[in-house]
Write a protein that holds these residues in place. Sequence first.
Motif, PDB file in Angstrom:
ATOM      1  N   ILE A   1      28.560 -45.291  -5.131  1.00  0.00           N
ATOM      2  CA  ILE A   1      28.267 -43.962  -4.860  1.00  0.00           C
ATOM      3  C   ILE A   1      28.424 -43.564  -3.384  1.00  0.00           C
ATOM      4  CG2 ILE A   1      26.388 -42.263  -4.936  1.00  0.00           C
ATOM      5  CD1 ILE A   1      25.412 -43.761  -7.441  1.00  0.00           C
ATOM      6  N   ALA A   2      27.774 -44.533  -2.391  1.00  0.00           N
ATOM      7  CA  ALA A   2      27.833 -44.013  -0.913  1.00  0.00           C
ATOM      8  C   ALA A   2      29.317 -44.123  -0.558  1.00  0.00           C
ATOM      9  CB  ALA A   2      27.142 -45.221  -0.162  1.00  0.00           C
ATOM     10  N   SER A   3      30.408 -45.106  -1.208  1.00  0.00           N
ATOM     11  CA  SER A   3      31.699 -44.841  -0.764  1.00  0.00           C
ATOM     12  C   SER A   3      32.275 -43.616  -0.879  1.00  0.00           C
ATOM     13  CB  SER A   3      32.334 -46.305  -1.164  1.00  0.00           C
ATOM     14  OG  SER A   3      32.643 -46.087  -2.636  1.00  0.00           O
TER      15      SER A   3
ATOM     16  N   VAL B   1      25.904 -44.322   3.205  1.00  0.00           N
ATOM     17  CA  VAL B   1      26.815 -43.183   3.307  1.00  0.00           C
ATOM     18  C   VAL B   1      27.378 -42.918   4.845  1.00  0.00           C
ATOM     19  CG1 VAL B   1      26.903 -40.842   3.102  1.00  0.00           C
ATOM     20  CG2 VAL B   1      25.596 -42.242   1.513  1.00  0.00           C
ATOM     21  N   PHE B   2      26.469 -43.170   5.793  1.00  0.00           N
ATOM     22  CA  PHE B   2      27.028 -43.022   7.150  1.00  0.00           C
ATOM     23  C   PHE B   2      28.013 -44.133   7.477  1.00  0.00           C
ATOM     24  CE2 PHE B   2      26.270 -44.605  11.565  1.00  0.00           C
ATOM     25  CZ  PHE B   2      26.631 -43.507  12.186  1.00  0.00           C
ATOM     26  N   LEU B   3      27.909 -45.342   7.155  1.00  0.00           N
ATOM     27  CA  LEU B   3      28.743 -46.346   7.620  1.00  0.00           C
ATOM     28  C   LEU B   3      29.932 -45.932   6.736  1.00  0.00           C
ATOM     29  CD1 LEU B   3      28.777 -48.955   9.127  1.00  0.00           C
ATOM     30  CD2 LEU B   3      28.512 -50.099   7.003  1.00  0.00           C
ATOM     31  N   PHE B   4      29.913 -45.643   5.639  1.00  0.00           N
ATOM     32  CA  PHE B   4      31.535 -45.247   5.086  1.00  0.00           C
ATOM     33  C   PHE B   4      32.006 -44.300   5.562  1.00  0.00           C
ATOM     34  CE2 PHE B   4      29.901 -48.010   1.212  1.00  0.00           C
ATOM     35  CZ  PHE B   4      30.908 -48.807   1.130  1.00  0.00           C
ATOM     36  N   ARG B   5      31.360 -43.213   5.923  1.00  0.00           N
ATOM     37  CA  ARG B   5      31.948 -41.997   6.562  1.00  0.00           C
ATOM     38  C   ARG B   5      32.678 -42.474   7.820  1.00  0.00           C
ATOM     39  NH1 ARG B   5      31.089 -38.654  10.785  1.00  0.00           N
ATOM     40  NH2 ARG B   5      31.718 -36.351  10.465  1.00  0.00           N
ATOM     41  N   GLN B   6      31.947 -43.338   8.630  1.00  0.00           N
ATOM     42  CA  GLN B   6      32.588 -43.618   9.767  1.00  0.00           C
ATOM     43  C   GLN B   6      33.856 -44.315   9.806  1.00  0.00           C
ATOM     44  OE1 GLN B   6      30.560 -41.337  11.361  1.00  0.00           O
ATOM     45  NE2 GLN B   6      30.881 -42.573  13.141  1.00  0.00           N
TER      46      GLN B   6
ATOM     47  N   MET C   1      42.827 -45.501   0.188  1.00  0.00           N
ATOM     48  CA  MET C   1      41.969 -45.396   1.397  1.00  0.00           C
ATOM     49  C   MET C   1      40.943 -46.654   1.547  1.00  0.00           C
ATOM     50  SD  MET C   1      43.416 -42.998   2.843  1.00  0.00           S
ATOM     51  CE  MET C   1      42.235 -42.067   3.952  1.00  0.00           C
ATOM     52  N   SER C   2      40.324 -46.955   0.139  1.00  0.00           N
ATOM     53  CA  SER C   2      39.345 -48.036   0.127  1.00  0.00           C
ATOM     54  C   SER C   2      39.658 -49.484   0.502  1.00  0.00           C
ATOM     55  CB  SER C   2      38.528 -47.812  -1.251  1.00  0.00           C
ATOM     56  OG  SER C   2      37.739 -46.732  -1.381  1.00  0.00           O
ATOM     57  N   PRO C   3      40.818 -49.626   0.119  1.00  0.00           N
ATOM     58  CA  PRO C   3      41.394 -50.972   0.458  1.00  0.00           C
ATOM     59  C   PRO C   3      41.521 -51.218   1.747  1.00  0.00           C
ATOM     60  CG  PRO C   3      42.559 -50.431  -1.326  1.00  0.00           C
ATOM     61  CD  PRO C   3      41.808 -49.127  -1.016  1.00  0.00           C
ATOM     62  N   GLN C   4      41.587 -50.217   2.653  1.00  0.00           N
ATOM     63  CA  GLN C   4      41.536 -50.297   4.106  1.00  0.00           C
ATOM     64  C   GLN C   4      40.423 -50.404   4.806  1.00  0.00           C
ATOM     65  OE1 GLN C   4      44.788 -50.250   5.328  1.00  0.00           O
ATOM     66  NE2 GLN C   4      45.546 -49.696   3.108  1.00  0.00           N
ATOM     67  N   VAL C   5      39.261 -50.179   3.977  1.00  0.00           N
ATOM     68  CA  VAL C   5      37.653 -50.244   4.822  1.00  0.00           C
ATOM     69  C   VAL C   5      36.979 -51.662   3.968  1.00  0.00           C
ATOM     70  CG1 VAL C   5      37.727 -48.085   5.653  1.00  0.00           C
ATOM     71  CG2 VAL C   5      36.815 -48.798   3.379  1.00  0.00           C
ATOM     72  N   LYS C   6      37.775 -52.714   3.788  1.00  0.00           N
ATOM     73  CA  LYS C   6      37.047 -53.856   3.110  1.00  0.00           C
ATOM     74  C   LYS C   6      35.571 -54.506   3.947  1.00  0.00           C
ATOM     75  CE  LYS C   6      39.677 -57.074   1.481  1.00  0.00           C
ATOM     76  NZ  LYS C   6      40.462 -58.092   1.095  1.00  0.00           N
TER      77      LYS C   6
ATOM     78  N   VAL D   1      27.824 -53.432   3.509  1.00  0.00           N
ATOM     79  CA  VAL D   1      26.915 -52.366   2.729  1.00  0.00           C
ATOM     80  C   VAL D   1      26.522 -53.458   1.651  1.00  0.00           C
ATOM     81  CG1 VAL D   1      26.769 -50.492   1.151  1.00  0.00           C
ATOM     82  CG2 VAL D   1      28.012 -50.341   3.365  1.00  0.00           C
ATOM     83  N   ALA D   2      27.430 -54.046   1.133  1.00  0.00           N
ATOM     84  CA  ALA D   2      27.136 -55.112  -0.132  1.00  0.00           C
ATOM     85  C   ALA D   2      25.930 -56.045   0.455  1.00  0.00           C
ATOM     86  CB  ALA D   2      28.004 -55.605  -0.790  1.00  0.00           C
TER      87      ALA D   2
END
Length: 305
Positions: A105-107, A184-189, A217-222, A228-229
């Motif tokens: 959800i946060a991502s 949410v903040f971390l994923f946005r950054q 996009m998501s694979p680029q922010v592993k 977060v996990a």
Amino acid sequence: MATTELLKPAPAPRARTRARTVSAGRIALYATLSVVSLLMVVPFVWMVLTSLKTPVEIASQDAGLLPEHWQFGNYLDALKAAPFATYARNSFIIAISHTVLNVLIASMAGYALARIKFRGSEMIFYLFIAALMIPTYTKVLPEFLIVRFMPLAGGNDILGQGGSGWLDSWWALIIPGAVTPFAVFLFRQFYLDLPVELEEAARLDGLGEFRIYARIMSPQVKPAFITVALLTFESSWNNFLWPLLVTHTDSLRVIQVGLSVFKTENGTQWHFLMAGTTLATLPMVVLFLIGQRYFVQGFATAGLK
């Protein structure tokens, strides 16, 4: 050859001084970090060694750091003192549920705030920033009232009256901690820093917004996902107050609440308490060692943005 070496200019005094200063600063930094690391490790070492002592040895004023008689049976006796298998199972279910829900959800929320332009996106982001400033314990009472008076749950009517709501249920243990503003903040950054050419190329290939989020996009922010996990699992695994408030049966108790059985009015069974705490700490140590590289990279990258 010798003539050429003689003609080479000697290093400037200022350059040599700068190099010595850098080396001295690096040595001082490493020395400071080593001392701080040692201070951080000492409590864990003391905990493990105390868990292997007898009650008489713990109470003795002349006891040393190392046990005189290594009592490895303290761990088995501690596990028999309470249904820790059930507590550990509950903690794993709750922590994994929180981790999966928070990451998903946060991502998606972070991606929407970073890459999708819509009216009010900046205001929503500022609200998340404001939520980060609210102390955790000030939210306990409102959340408890929401859970207690949840309509049409636990015997409650449409107005939330007449029953117990979500109290003493999996809903109360999982839903309130499903999403955190920090995630949410971390994923946005992280999503904000990705090049716009990636999504433009994906749109030219006919990909929809969700597929761009999931496959491009998501694979680029592993590192963000790993960070977060780990943080979510650690926070959920070590949570004590909220499970204590919303549960009253052993079938839903968590391992942190279970440790309280070793603290009674007659005293504290320190050898069992330290043994149980060691077992409760072990999963987090293993997880951090596995994801340490991504964890540090995630915080370092987020701090540069």
